[in-house]
Enzyme design. Structure first.
Site, PDB file in Angstrom:
ATOM      1  CB  ALA A   5     -62.448  60.609  14.635  1.00  0.00           C
ATOM      2  N   GLY A   6     -60.106  62.986  14.185  1.00  0.00           N
ATOM      3  CA  GLY A   6     -59.797  64.240  13.508  1.00  0.00           C
ATOM      4  C   GLY A   6     -60.779  65.365  13.784  1.00  0.00           C
ATOM      5  CB  ILE A  28     -59.620  58.178  20.782  1.00  0.00           C
ATOM      6  CG1 ILE A  28     -60.444  58.239  22.057  1.00  0.00           C
ATOM      7  CG2 ILE A  28     -58.198  58.650  21.060  1.00  0.00           C
ATOM      8  CD1 ILE A  28     -60.038  57.195  23.095  1.00  0.00           C
ATOM      9  CG  ASP A  66     -62.694  69.496  20.243  1.00  0.00           C
ATOM     10  OD1 ASP A  66     -63.372  69.897  21.212  1.00  0.00           O
ATOM     11  OD2 ASP A  66     -61.497  69.168  20.347  1.00  0.00           O
ATOM     12  CB  THR A  76     -59.192  68.561  17.688  1.00  0.00           C
ATOM     13  OG1 THR A  76     -59.757  67.932  18.839  1.00  0.00           O
ATOM     14  CG2 THR A  76     -58.534  69.865  18.104  1.00  0.00           C
ATOM     15  CD  GLU A 119     -62.960  66.379  25.649  1.00  0.00           C
ATOM     16  OE1 GLU A 119     -63.313  65.716  26.636  1.00  0.00           O
ATOM     17  OE2 GLU A 119     -62.950  65.934  24.477  1.00  0.00           O
TER      18      GLU A 119
END
Length: 374
Positions: free
Chosen positions: A188-189, A186, A259, A191, A208
């Site tokens: 982490a980048g 969560i 992603d 997307t 997502e």
């Protein structure tokens, strides 16, 4: 993350190895500013406004996510790196390299340091000629006429197109990949990175749909009560989304980038569910998982817990602000355990704890190099 915009930049040199300076500037802009997607011919013209050696001039089109003032700062840094010394009050001088922003799509603005469009475009044949090579149909935001029309109105007798051609910088290639999944903890980048890749390499993007999940805010308030309905709803939604999107072949896209991978469902369920709930969940997951297309490249972004918490705080989603460090650390361990248990998985684990690929293009390019390296 800012949207991609096309920036047109003028390049000039009348000192030293002029052609080589232009080529080097293009490479530097590719590294710092954005993807150089078009390069004009090179035109030689006499020095204007002062006694000096003839200039070589060119124009490039750059797709950049940086705002114009940031691009200006980058160009000035490149000039300085290449040996140009700007002297206060001395407008005209010999220079190894001169870089000017001409246009930023149809934007119009004026500040102390920058005016867009460049106020002298329509008056300079050494700008209009190379600009027309790569943007002949683009309209001047003020004049409301095409660049090729403006070129017709200026004197071109002293313009000389030289035979040497500047080269586009070497580009990365995702050839050989049909489906790439970018995974990570969560914050982490993943997307942001998947979105950037989709824009830069003509890929179909699958993101997502976590924002639409009504159980997610409730889960962060009461994990034990809402863990099972949350994980079940995520699994159903991920399965449906990937089944639909991966089945629909897009003739106009080169590959698919997402992603997330559906296997994250099992990873998070293992952490959040009670043993009996997880046993039932795993049976349902295995039935769905075997029906899905698997990624032929799995990229995992590892980021330390401290950076993850910083990123979560910055993006400001209310329901995420109480996430605990231990929970994030457990997720990292679970991902790495899953990866080790999948010997047939084509995976690249990349530590991005010290990278900022959104704000620093050099970091982004380094990631692309590591991912696309065969």
């Amino acid at each position: 993350m800012n949207p991609l915009k096309t920036v047109y930049i003028a390049l000039g040199s009348n000192e030293g190895a002029r052609f080589d300076f232009l080529q080097r500037a293009i490479e530097e802009i590719q590294q710092k500013t954005g993807d150089v997607r078009a390069v004009s011919g090179v035109y030689e013209t006499p020095a204007m406004g002062f006694e000096g050696k003839p200039f070589l001039n060119s124009c490039i089109a750059v797709d950049s996510r940086f705002k114009p003032h940031k691009v200006l700062k980058q160009l000035l840094e490149i000039e300085k790196k290449m040996g140009r010394e700007r002297k206060t009050g001395d407008r005209y001088q010999n220079r190894p390299i001169d870089l000017d922003i001409l246009l930023v799509e149809d934007e119009v603005f004026t500040s102390k340091d920058l005016t867009v469009p460049h106020p002298e475009i329509q008056n300079r044949n050494f700008v209009l000629a190379p600009l027309a090579d790569i943007a002949s149909e683009v309209k001047h935001p003020h004049k409301k006429v095409k660049i090729k029309v403006l070129l017709e109105s200026v004197d071109r007798t002293e313009l000389k197109l030289i035979p040497e051609k500047l080269k586009l910088p070497k580009k990365f290639s995702f050839s050989g990949f049909n489906y790439i999944a970018v995974e990570g903890n969560i914050g982490a980048g993943k997307t942001s990175f998947a979105t950037m890749v989709s824009q830069d390499f003509n890929a179909k993007l699958i993101l997502e749909r976590f924002k639409d999940n009504p159980f997610l805010p409730k889960f962060y308030e009461d994990k034990s009560r809402y863990a099972f309905p949350l994980e079940m709803s995520f699994l159903a939604d991920r399965y449906q989304q990937l089944s639909d999107d991966l089945a629909q072949y897009d003739l106009f896209k080169d590959f698919v980038v997402s992603d997330y991978d559906v296997f994250k469902s099992l990873i998070f369920a293992k952490i959040t569910l009670h043993e009996d709930e997880y046993s039932l969940y795993q049976k349902l997951f295995n039935l769905m998982y075997k029906e899905l297309v698997k990624p032929d490249l799995y990229v995992y972004f590892y980021q330390n817990t401290e950076r993850l918490l910083e990123n979560i705080k910055k993006r400001g989603r209310d329901y995420e602000q109480n996430i605990e460090a231990d929970y994030l650390a457990n997720i990292n361990r679970s991902y790495l355990s899953f990866i080790k248990s999948q010997p047939g998985l084509n995976v690249k684990i990349i530590d991005i704890s010290n990278l900022d690929f959104v704000k620093r293009r050099e970091d982004y390019l380094n990631l692309l190099s590591e991912i696309t390296e065969k």
